[in-house]
Write a protein that holds these residues in place. Structure first.
Motif, mmCIF file in Angstrom:
data_model
loop_
_atom_site.group_PDB
_atom_site.id
_atom_site.type_symbol
_atom_site.label_atom_id
_atom_site.label_comp_id
_atom_site.label_asym_id
_atom_site.label_seq_id
_atom_site.Cartn_x
_atom_site.Cartn_y
_atom_site.Cartn_z
ATOM 1 N N TRP A 42 7.040 -1.211 -5.897
ATOM 2 C CA TRP A 42 6.578 -0.350 -7.000
ATOM 3 C C TRP A 42 7.124 0.884 -6.482
ATOM 4 C CZ3 TRP A 42 3.643 3.956 -6.510
ATOM 5 C CH2 TRP A 42 3.082 4.528 -7.482
ATOM 6 N N ARG A 64 9.164 -2.269 -10.049
ATOM 7 C CA ARG A 64 8.062 -1.885 -11.224
ATOM 8 C C ARG A 64 7.954 -0.675 -11.439
ATOM 9 N NH1 ARG A 64 1.958 -3.833 -9.618
ATOM 10 N NH2 ARG A 64 1.583 -1.548 -9.654
ATOM 11 N N GLN A 66 6.651 2.711 -13.530
ATOM 12 C CA GLN A 66 5.491 3.222 -14.045
ATOM 13 C C GLN A 66 5.860 4.306 -14.979
ATOM 14 O OE1 GLN A 66 2.397 4.879 -11.352
ATOM 15 N NE2 GLN A 66 1.205 4.984 -13.093
ATOM 16 N N SER A 88 10.129 -4.811 -14.004
ATOM 17 C CA SER A 88 8.922 -4.838 -14.521
ATOM 18 C C SER A 88 8.449 -3.472 -15.103
ATOM 19 C CB SER A 88 7.793 -5.285 -13.549
ATOM 20 O OG SER A 88 6.477 -5.456 -14.186
ATOM 21 N N SER A 89 8.618 -3.454 -16.441
ATOM 22 C CA SER A 89 8.426 -2.145 -17.081
ATOM 23 C C SER A 89 7.190 -1.720 -17.466
ATOM 24 C CB SER A 89 9.624 -1.936 -18.259
ATOM 25 O OG SER A 89 9.686 -0.925 -18.568
ATOM 26 N N ASN A 91 4.601 -0.308 -16.446
ATOM 27 C CA ASN A 91 3.341 -0.609 -15.716
ATOM 28 C C ASN A 91 2.750 0.852 -15.745
ATOM 29 O OD1 ASN A 91 1.375 -1.658 -13.761
ATOM 30 N ND2 ASN A 91 2.222 -0.174 -12.131
ATOM 31 N N SER A 132 4.676 -4.964 -17.915
ATOM 32 C CA SER A 132 3.510 -5.087 -17.118
ATOM 33 C C SER A 132 2.499 -4.018 -17.894
ATOM 34 C CB SER A 132 3.765 -4.110 -15.878
ATOM 35 O OG SER A 132 2.662 -4.226 -14.914
ATOM 36 N N GLU A 135 -2.477 -1.675 -14.970
ATOM 37 C CA GLU A 135 -2.331 -1.761 -13.484
ATOM 38 C C GLU A 135 -3.845 -1.949 -12.657
ATOM 39 O OE1 GLU A 135 -1.938 2.936 -12.216
ATOM 40 O OE2 GLU A 135 -0.274 1.649 -12.124
#
Length: 178
Positions: A42, A64, A66, A88-89, A91, A132, A135
């Protein structure tokens, strides 16, 4: 395209083209028909092409992001597409901590709208393999956790309507009280 008597091109365009299929079978992630193990990180700090190349050298294959609310440079998705790092978008799309507004219907209406717009904006990036949607900061702290679970389910359904090709995830780290 060149013009007579002009030095060099007058107009240029670049197109990216590629295919990827990503799905989940049981507990396995499948990329283009091959089981892959996701090793990643992340990160919400400054990244560039060298960052992605460094991830690859470290045998990592997913990051990941954010970026939904934090102002992350969206051109990084272009770089991830080119370098071949999976993403993984979104978040952080739902990072509400102890906020009392989570028990209000308009909160979930707004979150659904934000998620739908972000997916429409980013869904053409082949590097994105999952959405994602929340969180670790999703917590109830004595509030109506069933109502929030319904809201999270609603966000997952909205994401599936916008993009049925990618799985969705919620990361609660136990904060949803079981």
């Amino acid at each position: 395209l060149t013009s007579p008597g002009q030095p060099g091109p007058v107009d240029t365009t670049a197109n990216r083209f590629g295919f990827r299929e990503f799905w989940v079978e049981g507990t396995n992630f499948i990329l283009n028909g091959i089981t892959v193990h996701l090793y990643g990180i992340w990160n919400n700090s400054k990244q560039d092409g060298q960052y992605f190349e460094g991830l690859k050298r470290a045998n990592m294959n997913i990051v990941r992001f954010q970026h939904l609310f934090t102002g992350l440079d969206l051109s990084l998705l272009d770089i991830a597409d080119e370098v071949g790092i999976l993403v993984s978008s979104m978040n952080g799309g739902l990072r509400c901590g102890n906020a009392p507004y989570r028990d209000r219907p308009e909160f979930w209406d707004n979150m659904e709208d934000v998620i739908r717009r972000a997916i429409r904006r980013d869904r053409n990036h082949p590097s994105i393999v999952m959405w994602s949607l929340s969180e670790e900061w999703v917590q109830t702290s004595g509030r109506n956790w069933q109502y929030q679970v319904e809201g999270l389910w609603r966000l997952s359904q909205a994401a599936k309507e916008e993009d049925p090709t990618r799985p969705t995830s919620h990361s609660g780290s136990g904060a949803l009280q079981g």
